[in-house]
Design a protein around this motif. Sequence first.
Motif, PDB file in Angstrom:
ATOM      1  N   GLU A   1       2.848  44.764 -28.036  1.00 18.33           N
ATOM      2  CA  GLU A   1       1.695  43.989 -27.560  1.00 18.33           C
ATOM      3  C   GLU A   1       1.671  43.899 -26.042  1.00 18.33           C
ATOM      4  N   HIS A   2       2.836  43.927 -25.412  1.00 17.42           N
ATOM      5  CA  HIS A   2       2.925  43.846 -23.954  1.00 17.42           C
ATOM      6  C   HIS A   2       2.835  45.216 -23.280  1.00 17.42           C
ATOM      7  N   ASP A   3       2.924  46.282 -24.040  1.00 17.97           N
ATOM      8  CA  ASP A   3       2.915  47.633 -23.474  1.00 17.97           C
ATOM      9  C   ASP A   3       2.309  48.615 -24.489  1.00 17.97           C
ATOM     10  N   PRO A   4       1.031  48.419 -24.844  1.00 19.37           N
ATOM     11  CA  PRO A   4       0.435  49.172 -25.963  1.00 19.37           C
ATOM     12  C   PRO A   4       0.187  50.660 -25.714  1.00 19.37           C
ATOM     13  N   ASP A   5       0.255  51.102 -24.480  1.00 15.17           N
ATOM     14  CA  ASP A   5      -0.003  52.512 -24.200  1.00 15.17           C
ATOM     15  C   ASP A   5       1.272  53.321 -24.022  1.00 15.17           C
ATOM     16  N   ASN A   6       2.409  52.722 -24.337  1.00 14.93           N
ATOM     17  CA  ASN A   6       3.706  53.369 -24.171  1.00 14.93           C
ATOM     18  C   ASN A   6       4.142  53.965 -25.511  1.00 14.93           C
ATOM     19  N   TRP A   7       4.286  55.274 -25.554  1.00 10.92           N
ATOM     20  CA  TRP A   7       4.662  55.931 -26.811  1.00 10.92           C
ATOM     21  C   TRP A   7       5.992  55.426 -27.326  1.00 10.92           C
TER      22      TRP A   7
ATOM     23  N   TRP B   1       5.486  52.527 -29.576  1.00 12.92           N
ATOM     24  CA  TRP B   1       4.954  52.937 -30.874  1.00 12.92           C
ATOM     25  C   TRP B   1       6.042  53.574 -31.730  1.00 12.92           C
ATOM     26  N   TYR B   2       6.915  54.347 -31.102  1.00 10.45           N
ATOM     27  CA  TYR B   2       8.036  54.943 -31.826  1.00 10.45           C
ATOM     28  C   TYR B   2       8.913  53.836 -32.412  1.00 10.45           C
ATOM     29  N   ARG B   3       9.249  52.850 -31.600  1.00 10.80           N
ATOM     30  CA  ARG B   3      10.090  51.747 -32.075  1.00 10.80           C
ATOM     31  C   ARG B   3       9.398  50.978 -33.203  1.00 10.80           C
ATOM     32  N   LEU B   4       8.077  50.816 -33.102  1.00  6.84           N
ATOM     33  CA  LEU B   4       7.334  50.145 -34.175  1.00  6.84           C
ATOM     34  C   LEU B   4       7.413  50.960 -35.458  1.00  6.84           C
TER      35      LEU B   4
ATOM     36  N   LYS C   1       0.795  57.833 -33.762  1.00  5.33           N
ATOM     37  CA  LYS C   1       0.328  57.286 -32.486  1.00  5.33           C
ATOM     38  C   LYS C   1       1.356  57.561 -31.390  1.00  5.33           C
ATOM     39  N   ALA C   2       2.635  57.418 -31.684  1.00  6.78           N
ATOM     40  CA  ALA C   2       3.684  57.701 -30.705  1.00  6.78           C
ATOM     41  C   ALA C   2       3.618  59.157 -30.254  1.00  6.78           C
ATOM     42  N   VAL C   3       3.467  60.054 -31.207  1.00  7.96           N
ATOM     43  CA  VAL C   3       3.396  61.486 -30.896  1.00  7.96           C
ATOM     44  C   VAL C   3       2.173  61.767 -30.032  1.00  7.96           C
ATOM     45  N   GLU C   4       1.035  61.207 -30.406  1.00  9.37           N
ATOM     46  CA  GLU C   4      -0.206  61.416 -29.660  1.00  9.37           C
ATOM     47  C   GLU C   4      -0.036  60.965 -28.209  1.00  9.37           C
ATOM     48  N   LEU C   5       0.515  59.772 -28.015  1.00 11.11           N
ATOM     49  CA  LEU C   5       0.689  59.245 -26.661  1.00 11.11           C
ATOM     50  C   LEU C   5       1.725  60.049 -25.877  1.00 11.11           C
ATOM     51  N   GLN C   6       2.783  60.468 -26.525  1.00 13.51           N
ATOM     52  CA  GLN C   6       3.829  61.232 -25.844  1.00 13.51           C
ATOM     53  C   GLN C   6       3.290  62.580 -25.393  1.00 13.51           C
ATOM     54  N   GLU C   7       2.447  63.205 -26.200  1.00 13.47           N
ATOM     55  CA  GLU C   7       1.882  64.501 -25.848  1.00 13.47           C
ATOM     56  C   GLU C   7       0.947  64.408 -24.651  1.00 13.47           C
TER      57      GLU C   7
END
Length: 94
Positions: free
Chosen positions: A55-61, A64-67, A86-92
């Motif tokens: 919630e404090h860093d929603p654009d960090n892959w 999302w990975y940890r979630l 979502k993690a993969v998408e953001l990381q790419e």
Amino acid sequence: MVSTVRAGLTHQRLARIMHDEGMELDVSALPRMPSGRIDRDAADSLFDTVRDELEHDPDNWRRWYRLARAYDYAGDRGRAREAMKKAVELQERE
């Protein structure tokens, strides 16, 4: 089948990055059920912590990975897959 293998390799790559950065979830001290699964209350508590991070860093892959991992530990495989996508998408994009 090819997409499943490709996704698995991508998840392994992200796991390696998380491990190398010291950001992988450490569940070694969490209580376990006789089956070996993490105790439900402990998994829920872990999930709450990780969700707050996101919630404090929603654009960090990484968040999302940890979630995704927390969902998996809590036994919610469907949401774990969606969070990992979502993690993969953001990381790419990085």
